[in-house]
Scaffold this active site. Structure first.
Site, mmCIF file in Angstrom:
data_model
loop_
_atom_site.group_PDB
_atom_site.id
_atom_site.type_symbol
_atom_site.label_atom_id
_atom_site.label_comp_id
_atom_site.label_asym_id
_atom_site.label_seq_id
_atom_site.Cartn_x
_atom_site.Cartn_y
_atom_site.Cartn_z
ATOM 1 N N ARG A 1 -3.874 6.634 15.300
ATOM 2 C CA ARG A 1 -3.185 5.828 14.293
ATOM 3 C C ARG A 1 -3.766 6.149 12.927
ATOM 4 O O ARG A 1 -4.767 6.843 12.819
ATOM 5 C CB ARG A 1 -3.333 4.341 14.620
ATOM 6 C CG ARG A 1 -4.760 4.004 14.975
ATOM 7 C CD ARG A 1 -5.285 2.720 14.504
ATOM 8 N NE ARG A 1 -5.157 2.506 13.086
ATOM 9 C CZ ARG A 1 -5.996 2.985 12.173
ATOM 10 N NH1 ARG A 1 -7.041 3.745 12.479
ATOM 11 N NH2 ARG A 1 -5.821 2.720 10.887
ATOM 12 N N GLN B 1 -7.382 -3.767 13.088
ATOM 13 C CA GLN B 1 -7.964 -2.475 12.694
ATOM 14 C C GLN B 1 -9.173 -2.654 11.792
ATOM 15 O O GLN B 1 -10.070 -1.802 11.770
ATOM 16 C CB GLN B 1 -6.922 -1.608 11.967
ATOM 17 C CG GLN B 1 -5.784 -1.102 12.842
ATOM 18 C CD GLN B 1 -4.594 -2.031 12.824
ATOM 19 O OE1 GLN B 1 -4.731 -3.248 12.636
ATOM 20 N NE2 GLN B 1 -3.414 -1.497 13.032
ATOM 21 N N ASP C 1 0.849 4.229 3.878
ATOM 22 C CA ASP C 1 1.653 4.961 4.856
ATOM 23 C C ASP C 1 2.819 5.693 4.215
ATOM 24 O O ASP C 1 3.329 6.651 4.779
ATOM 25 C CB ASP C 1 2.177 3.995 5.930
ATOM 26 C CG ASP C 1 1.041 3.621 6.866
ATOM 27 O OD1 ASP C 1 0.201 2.791 6.477
ATOM 28 O OD2 ASP C 1 0.977 4.197 7.968
ATOM 29 N N ASN D 1 1.880 -0.258 3.276
ATOM 30 C CA ASN D 1 0.604 -0.166 4.010
ATOM 31 C C ASN D 1 0.576 -1.327 4.998
ATOM 32 O O ASN D 1 1.494 -2.170 5.030
ATOM 33 C CB ASN D 1 -0.584 -0.218 3.046
ATOM 34 C CG ASN D 1 -1.890 0.144 3.744
ATOM 35 O OD1 ASN D 1 -1.958 1.140 4.466
ATOM 36 N ND2 ASN D 1 -2.924 -0.660 3.568
ATOM 37 N N LYS D 2 -0.466 -1.377 5.776
ATOM 38 C CA LYS D 2 -0.602 -2.386 6.837
ATOM 39 C C LYS D 2 -0.247 -3.779 6.339
ATOM 40 O O LYS D 2 -0.602 -4.165 5.226
ATOM 41 C CB LYS D 2 -2.039 -2.345 7.362
ATOM 42 C CG LYS D 2 -2.377 -3.284 8.484
ATOM 43 C CD LYS D 2 -1.408 -3.225 9.642
ATOM 44 C CE LYS D 2 -1.207 -1.826 10.164
ATOM 45 N NZ LYS D 2 -0.070 -1.731 11.127
#
Ligand code: MRU
Length: 354
Positions: free
Chosen positions: A51, A203, A244, A254-255
């Site tokens: 990932r 994460q 991302d 992004n996350k």
């Protein structure tokens, strides 16, 4: 053990499989998986065994090579047809990180440009070279981002990061954590890193805290909803996050939770930097509104990590895996080619990004 010494994605010595560190088991277990079937490589990306946008790109490059090397034909048209089918299949594993399609398109370009010049056997070797190049370039890119980010730091700084954009998310060093690795190499021992735990897949808790702690950095783990008080207490001097996909106007995905951190940083007057390899910048998207956001299974929210289910059966759940942060909240975007400052579209143009 230092997490920096762990390889995230490799090609096996016999070139028949990709070797990935299974990140779903970290930090408790360090286990490598050898994957050669298309379905297993797809699953490894979908399930976040590998990932982080750049690492997904490296896995995709090696993955499509390994799968293509199994195509049994000497006929180039047939080889190309099967390659493209497998490429489309791998591309469907996750939608948001542009590096997946970027790496697969780069491999396909090698195919398209050379199909009339080579035999199938030669093409397989050429694809292998390209996949290695994607990995090697990623190491160099992350290092450059680290050097540029390091120049923004001051002794004693508190750095907040969200999700994991460290060595585990790339071929080596990471993007958002790379400046901290460079600081360590320069003998700096006084940085303090705050890791958002990053619900629901953790994460930050499982990966960033593990990376930073094993590197010897002063590391503090906070729940996502503690970022505000941590900033208010004056503990954070700068925010570094990965991404991302960056749109042409500087909006970026992004996350999930990143946009909230950016809004808080603006409120508290804390510089907010995005660390982005130029391969993550997608000039075909004018703004973040065009970015497809991955939706993931409800169980990641209701029961994963808990010893028993924590939410009522049947409750509605939303589980978007990413959010888009508005470019107006971004201080700068650190790429391997330099730091882009607003207006981002002009800055990208000046960097020659098309
Ligand atoms: O769902 P993940 O763990 O793949 O999401 C990762 C992130 O959002 C990272 O911040 C991003 O990919 C950048 S990694 C250098």
């Amino acid at each position: 053990m230092n997490a920096l010494s762990l390889d995230t994605v490799l090609l096996s010595e016999d070139k028949k499989s990709i070797v990935i560190l299974d990140q779903t088991l970290l930090p408790g277990e360090i286990k490598y998986l050898n994957l050669s079937k298309a379905e297993d490589i797809w699953e490894a990306i979908y399930a976040l065994r590998v990932r982080g946008a750049p690492a997904i790109g490296v896995a995709a490059g090696y993955g499509i090579y390994v799968i293509a090397s199994q195509i049994e034909t000497d006929n180039m048209d047939e080889f190309c047809k099967q390659f493209k089918e497998k490429k489309a299949y791998l591309d469907s594993s996750r939608p948001t990180a542009v590096n997946l399609s970027w790496a697969l398109n780069r491999m396909e370009k090698v195919l398209d440009e050379n199909r009339d010049k080579m035999t199938v056997a030669q093409m397989k070797d050429r694809l292998c070279e390209e996949a290695h190049a994607i990995r090697e370039e990623d190491v160099a890119i992350s290092r450059n981002i680290g050097k540029l980010g390091f120049e923004l730091l001051h002794h004693g700084d508190g750095i907040l990061t969200h999700c994991n954009a460290g060595t585990l998310a790339t071929a080596k060093y990471g993007t958002a954590l790379a400046p901290i690795y460079v600081a360590l190499e320069n003998g700096w021992q006084d940085l303090r890193v705050f890791c958002d735990e990053t619900r629901p897949l953790l994460q930050g808790a499982r990966l960033s805290a593990f990376e930073m702690q094993t590197a010897g950095v002063d590391t503090t783990l906070i729940c996502d909803n503690m970022a505000s008080i941590t900033m208010k207490r004056g503990k954070i001097n700068i925010v570094f996050v990965g991404c991302d996909r960056v749109a042409a106007n500087g909006d970026f995905a992004n996350k999930i939770g990143t946009s909230g951190v950016a809004i808080l940083a603006k409120y508290y007057g804390i510089p907010f930097y995005v660390c982005a390899p130029t391969s993550t910048i997608d000039m075909s998207m004018k703004s973040g509104d065009e970015i497809v956001i991955e939706e993931r299974p409800a169980e990641e929210v209701t029961e994963m990590w808990y010893s028993k289910r924590m939410a009522p059966e049947g409750v509605k759940v939303n589980n978007p895996a990413f959010d888009v942060t508005d470019h107006t909240l971004v201080t700068g975007i650190i790429t391997e080619k330099g730091i882009a400052y607003p207006p981002f579209d002009k800055a990208f143009e000046n960097m020659g990004i098309k």
